[in-house]
Design an enzyme around this catalytic site. Structure first.
Site, short mmCIF file in Angstrom:
data_model
loop_
_atom_site.label_atom_id
_atom_site.label_comp_id
_atom_site.label_asym_id
_atom_site.label_seq_id
_atom_site.Cartn_x
_atom_site.Cartn_y
_atom_site.Cartn_z
CD GLN A 91 -53.86 -21.54 47.38
OE1 GLN A 91 -52.81 -20.26 47.99
NE2 GLN A 91 -54.90 -21.41 47.40
CG ASP A 108 -51.90 -24.56 54.17
OD1 ASP A 108 -52.24 -23.53 54.32
OD2 ASP A 108 -51.95 -24.83 53.03
CE LYS A 151 -53.38 -18.40 51.46
NZ LYS A 151 -53.57 -19.83 50.78
#
Length: 289
Positions: free
Chosen positions: A96, A119, A52
């Site tokens: 995460q 997200d 990412k």
């Protein structure tokens, strides 16, 4: 049969975003800034976050990585989330997953500001998605939409079977495919572990989106000729053919299903590359707020 090349489409999306970032910075504005919180040192999570950050560099975003040990308290982690919520120089951020068992993933997700939830997991953003409102769409479903759009795959009026009902893929995917949009306007059936007559229902599908997490679950006797098959699965299975001792398997038994399909995604190289590209899409949107 045509392979759907996720690497190709992902690169096209990144190139598009990079051009937009150049215009943003040329106008005197700062580039979008994505932050990532990583708890512990899980190998898979380390790889995902590194990819990412690499993608951010490629498109011209700023990025920050915030690390915590596995022993971090829930209170300390939530305080950092609130700090990022209130930081005007951070446009979007992710925490995460998975997190250690002593930390509530739901509580962390709910604490993230919906306007920075790139997200797309916050209940408010899921609610907006359900209503068809503009929002951050979670990465994998958004990536699948990008693939369908890139290959001009007709979805309107088609029967789409989604196998799996997770909050991250199956459920939002089923909602998006049924909405009045392109890609979309499909008639959607959601199958899961309690579904009966699964093979018969799958054989009626024009489009199958397999997100069940069971390697090679979808076999040739479940697919009608000419169907489009999107394989979301990425399970590590032991292998004597690789140096690592494992390889990735999708939810679809590719070798026997592929000859039947009009389009199919491989694993790896299909849906996978699109998840990070989709995160870049959401970060750009957050930066343009």
């Amino acid at each position: 049969m045509q392979l759907i090349d996720g690497k190709l489409v992902s690169q096209a999306v990144r190139n598009r975003i990079a051009d937009q970032v150049k215009h943003i910075t040329a106008s005197g504005k700062r580039a979008p800034h994505l932050a990532a919180i990583l708890v512990g040192n899980d190998g898979g999570s380390e790889t995902y976050v590194a990819n990412k950050i690499k993608a951010c560099e490629e498109v011209g975003f700023r990025s920050s990585l915030i690390r915590f040990d596995n022993t971090v308290s829930e209170t300390e982690l939530l305080a950092k989330v609130e700090e990022l919520n209130n930081d005007p120089n951070v446009d979007g951020f992710i925490v995460q997953l998975p997190l250690p068992k002593h930390i509530s993933e739901d509580k962390v997700t709910e604490t993230i500001s919906p306007s920075k939830d790139v997200d797309g997991f916050h209940p408010q953003n899921i609610g907006r998605l359900t209503l068809g409102m503009d929002t951050f769409v979670s990465a994998t479903p958004q990536g699948i939409l990008e693939l369908l759009d890139h290959y001009k795959i007709e979805t309107s009026g088609k029967h789409c079977v989604v196998i799996g009902r997770s909050n991250i893929v199956g459920r939002p995917m089923s909602i998006l495919m049924s909405q009045k949009r392109t890609p979309g306007n499909a008639t959607v059936t959601v199958l899961h572990s309690k579904s009966e007559n699964m093979k018969e229902i799958c054989r009626q599908a024009d489009i199958i989106i397999a997100a069940v997490g069971i390697p090679e679950f979808v076999t040739a006797d479940m697919v009608k000729p000419g169907a489009v098959v999107i394989d979301v699965g990425t399970t590590r299975v032991p292998s004597t053919e690789t140096k690592t001792g494992w390889k990735l398997k999708g939810d679809v038994k590719f070798d026997e299903v592929a000859p039947l399909c009009s389009y199919i995604t491989p694993v790896p190289g299909g849906v996978g590359p699109m998840t990070i590209a989709s995160l870049m899409i959401n970060t750009l949107k957050a930066g343009q707020k």
